[in-house]
Design an enzyme around this catalytic site. Structure first.
Site, PDB file in Angstrom:
ATOM      1  N   TYR A 130       0.811  -1.254  -0.078  1.00 42.90           N
ATOM      2  CA  TYR A 130      -0.095  -0.203  -0.082  1.00 42.90           C
ATOM      3  C   TYR A 130       0.960   1.219   0.138  1.00 42.90           C
ATOM      4  CZ  TYR A 130      -3.702   3.139   0.761  1.00 42.90           C
ATOM      5  OH  TYR A 130      -4.660   4.119   0.110  1.00 42.90           O
ATOM      6  N   GLN A 191     -10.686  -0.055   0.243  1.00 43.43           N
ATOM      7  CA  GLN A 191     -11.211  -0.630  -0.866  1.00 43.43           C
ATOM      8  C   GLN A 191     -10.033  -1.246  -1.611  1.00 43.43           C
ATOM      9  OE1 GLN A 191     -11.905   2.666  -0.597  1.00 43.43           O
ATOM     10  NE2 GLN A 191     -11.219   3.859  -2.369  1.00 43.43           N
ATOM     11  N   ASN A 214      -3.677   5.803   6.095  1.00 42.43           N
ATOM     12  CA  ASN A 214      -4.355   6.572   6.906  1.00 42.43           C
ATOM     13  C   ASN A 214      -5.404   5.815   7.751  1.00 42.43           C
ATOM     14  OD1 ASN A 214      -6.637   5.886   5.330  1.00 42.43           O
ATOM     15  ND2 ASN A 214      -6.826   7.724   4.182  1.00 42.43           N
ATOM     16  N   SER A 237       5.558   9.266  14.543  1.00 41.75           N
ATOM     17  CA  SER A 237       7.118   8.980  14.345  1.00 41.75           C
ATOM     18  C   SER A 237       7.652   9.728  15.449  1.00 41.75           C
ATOM     19  CB  SER A 237       7.482   9.313  13.031  1.00 41.75           C
ATOM     20  OG  SER A 237       8.769   9.153  12.555  1.00 41.75           O
ATOM     21  N   HIS A 262       7.681  16.091   9.819  1.00 39.47           N
ATOM     22  CA  HIS A 262       6.905  14.901   9.010  1.00 39.47           C
ATOM     23  C   HIS A 262       5.234  15.163   9.218  1.00 39.47           C
ATOM     24  CE1 HIS A 262       9.119  11.753   7.372  1.00 39.47           C
ATOM     25  NE2 HIS A 262       9.873  11.720   8.510  1.00 39.47           N
ATOM     26  N   ASP A 361      16.973   7.108   6.624  1.00 43.90           N
ATOM     27  CA  ASP A 361      15.653   7.594   5.714  1.00 43.90           C
ATOM     28  C   ASP A 361      15.613   7.104   4.319  1.00 43.90           C
ATOM     29  OD1 ASP A 361      14.011   8.219   7.700  1.00 43.90           O
ATOM     30  OD2 ASP A 361      14.022  10.333   7.522  1.00 43.90           O
ATOM     31  N   GLU A 415      -3.166 -35.112  28.992  1.00 41.58           N
ATOM     32  CA  GLU A 415      -4.237 -34.121  28.621  1.00 41.58           C
ATOM     33  C   GLU A 415      -5.366 -34.479  28.161  1.00 41.58           C
ATOM     34  OE1 GLU A 415      -1.830 -31.958  25.801  1.00 41.58           O
ATOM     35  OE2 GLU A 415      -0.449 -31.008  27.155  1.00 41.58           O
ATOM     36  N   HIS A 420      -4.139 -39.090  20.330  1.00 41.34           N
ATOM     37  CA  HIS A 420      -2.779 -38.517  20.451  1.00 41.34           C
ATOM     38  C   HIS A 420      -1.960 -39.697  20.696  1.00 41.34           C
ATOM     39  CE1 HIS A 420      -4.363 -34.762  19.675  1.00 41.34           C
ATOM     40  NE2 HIS A 420      -3.154 -34.225  19.556  1.00 41.34           N
TER      41      HIS A 420
END
Lengths: 432, 432
Positions: A130, A191, A214, A237, A262, A361, A415, A420
């Site tokens: 994204y 979407q 966002n 940040s 930023h 960065d 158990e 098992h």
């Protein structure tokens, strides 16, 4: 005026804790809206993408097409500043070289009683990336997310980026091509997350979705988690600078402001044992602020969340920094390595006066997607490990089963899981 | 009768896809209730824990105390079957030995232009371990979650386990002690997750919460994610067996049933190239089912979600298995290794006739917390890496900054982040 704290103050512990506890971002409750969008994309596929893009981005994808064409990407490259392209290319190479060292090794071994054990790593088949639209469309972020996936061996990397008002940033498309992104789609928002998770006629589903977004994108990622993998949800940040009297106050001020520009919820903190440096940095920040293009944002961040903490001894900065668990930590002192060794929680450490955080960065080679908002207490920055998964391997022969089988039978029965126990016992019975 | 699919059937692709798409668990929508409980625990701390434990577990923690005492743990150990204790101890040792090999190595190196880069791993300070109460309180799960955390170097491991009707399973407490758990609290549900995330008077907050739980626990973990780290949310469990005519049908049937007895939403699938083996396994399952204590659960799982798939060639099992991305994959064929090598998505692979999956549940040494419900496409089993985090390290000198600084400046400007560019430029200016 920025907050000035002194560790000698009897109320310091509480004041410092309050500084960290301040919520820097208002979390919008968009979950209900997002649930509706996801269900709609799952049901109507491309048609839903076209509708939402029309409504939110004011573009008609039924004309433009959902997928960005190779011709558009080629054309975008010709629009880019050659110097910026060359810089992107250098960044790509350095990120690739560093991340190649993160590739985990497979292991297969036989233990003392002859049981074979192993761990095998394989890349994810496909990843969705994204990329936010508008001013937050950072080409460097495309590299930081895409290159580690490609280093891991991910075959299909699909990028989604909204095209508000019909505009796509040329340098973002150029970065996608440089990083080896295989498909680019001009959709964004919840979407786009839905399309990557469930698939549509045009967009095949992926195994994992990474990249910042966002509040809608974050809520959508939380909701599709399980159907696909997701990366961490990024918060505001921060940078923390530990500096002594040997540091250049102008350089520190520049780094605090680089973080502050930023967005208004970013946080910049200086911890120093030198009150004179504290004063000099505070003055330098004010001086440098006045000529910054994004001075309003940077000033708001510095005013609301910035802080200068004076400690008696530079070693006292370490536990305070660990309390912050900063995304970015700069250590600019005469003898930084003992401090580096003592730090427990930080996304990345930048050592010495010639390593401004901005190097990390862009072109340092390490990843700039780092744990924010104190999550470095439990999380790591993005890397190759986020794009691979481990399969355990186990192999016993009859002898090994005889050696450890009885313990498995005992635990199965303890158990209450008799089937098992029997699945082991049946193989130990010579008539079985 | 169990579903029998043939890959030769013209509708096979769809039938197989439908089998995988079948939702095996009804997800309860408990999010609203959980949000209220979390907010209450955050506000009222211990008092809220006492109230909810009274209401949900019918125990009075104001009398019993929230923390389980060392005396109780010592007493619990004397109640345990010595054979089970010895088996637990063997399991602990084997899990520890295998996970010790997963410890990542720190790295610090200097690249060709002299930039120092590094990755440093540090353990989380504290981890919370959720253990379900009642019949799902498995001592083996305590080991599988706690031992990797201790191997990673986590100093404080706090376990929460509900004590419904005043009962705690002695073997669970014994496992906690064996695994090195530091604190045990008799609380469960969303309230226990809230206590671990936010802290109360008695329970200090942790950095990450791991361990399985019901729908309330899962919803609570999703909600506190960000404040703390969480592990994956476990779904219904599954086994897939790939076997040819050389395999023992009784052994395979036992393994399919061991999976099926977990709960009615478990899934057991056999893929074979031998129709005779398919018939023999189906008959053996029916035969073995009749004498199982948990036959109702196992029969429901096998009837509703079990399947036998016949393929023409055993190699054709590989892409089908990858489509399932099973939590557990057994490969029981004359020549298993080429199939093992070809598999891309599986939580764990058990090779050969003498490696029943139950060995991996208990004493193999590998972890039994594995990605369920097709998430092995993007997720790994639990391991040491879940309890450590990586800090990136970067160090430039003046020369390195001169070499790569201009590219950082170009990218900062291209992204509209002038303060980023200036934080680099100021250090390249001899007068700066």
């Amino acid at each position: 005026m920025v907050a000035r704290l002194s560790a000698a103050d009897p109320n310091f512990a509480k004041t410092f804790a309050d500084l960290l506890a301040t919520k820097r971002e208002v979390s919008e409750d968009v979950d209900h809206v997002v649930a509706g969008i996801l269900a709609d994309v799952r049901k109507r596929g491309d048609e839903a993408l076209i509708d939402y893009s029309h409504r939110f981005d004011r573009v008609d994808l039924s004309i433009l097409g959902i997928r960005v064409t190779p011709e558009e990407i080629a054309a975008a490259k010709t629009e880019c500043d050659p110097e910026a392209l060359a810089a992107l290319s250098l960044a790509r190479d350095r990120i690739e070289a560093h991340h190649a060292k993160q590739l985990p090794r497979d292991e297969r071994y036989v233990d003392l009683i002859g049981v074979e054990l192993g761990s095998r790593w394989t890349p994810l088949d496909s990843v969705g990336l994204y990329v936010p639209g508008g001013t937050a469309a950072y080409p460097s972020s495309v590299l930081m997310n895409a290159v580690p996936a490609k280093v891991a061996g991910v075959k299909r990397l699909a990028m989604v980026v909204p095209q508000p008002e019909g505009k796509l940033a040329p340098l973002v498309l150029a970065a996608a091509e440089l990083a080896g992104v295989d498909e680019v789609f001009r959709v964004g928002g919840a979407q786009a997350v839905g399309a990557l998770a469930y698939g549509t006629e045009t967009i095949a589903p992926v195994a994992k979705i990474v990249g910042p977004g966002n509040a809608y994108v974050a809520a959508a990622k939380r909701r599709v988690f399980g159907t696909v993998g997701i990366d961490m949800i990024a918060g505001p940040s921060e940078v923390l600078v530990i500096a002594d009297g040997t540091a250049n106050p102008d350089w520190i001020a520049a780094d605090l402001l680089a973080q502050a520009e930023h967005d208004a919820s970013a946080q910049s903190i200086l911890i120093t044992d030198d009150p004179d440096l504290a004063d000099a940095v505070e003055q330098a920040v004010e001086r440098q602020l006045s000529t910054l293009p994004r001075k309003d944002i940077a000033a708001a961040s510095w005013r609301d969340y910035g802080a200068i903490v004076v400690v008696k001894d530079i070693a006292a900065a370490v536990p305070l920094s660990d309390q912050v668990a900063p995304e970015h930590l700069e250590i600019i002192t005469a003898d930084p390595e003992p401090l580096v060794a003592a730090i427990r929680h930080a996304g990345a450490i930048f050592i010495g006066g010639h390593t401004p955080e901005a190097i990390g960065d862009y072109v340092g080679g390490s990843n700039h997607v780092l744990p924010t908002a104190r999550t470095a207490r439990f999380a790591s920055g993005l890397g190759v490990l986020d794009f691979v998964k481990r399969t355990s391997i186990l192999r016993c022969g009859p002898e090994q089963l005889r050696a450890i089988g009885p313990a498995a039978i005992a635990l199965g029965r303890a158990e209450g899981l008799e089937a098992h126990a029997r699945s082991v016992a049946i193989r130990m019975n010579p008539g079985g």
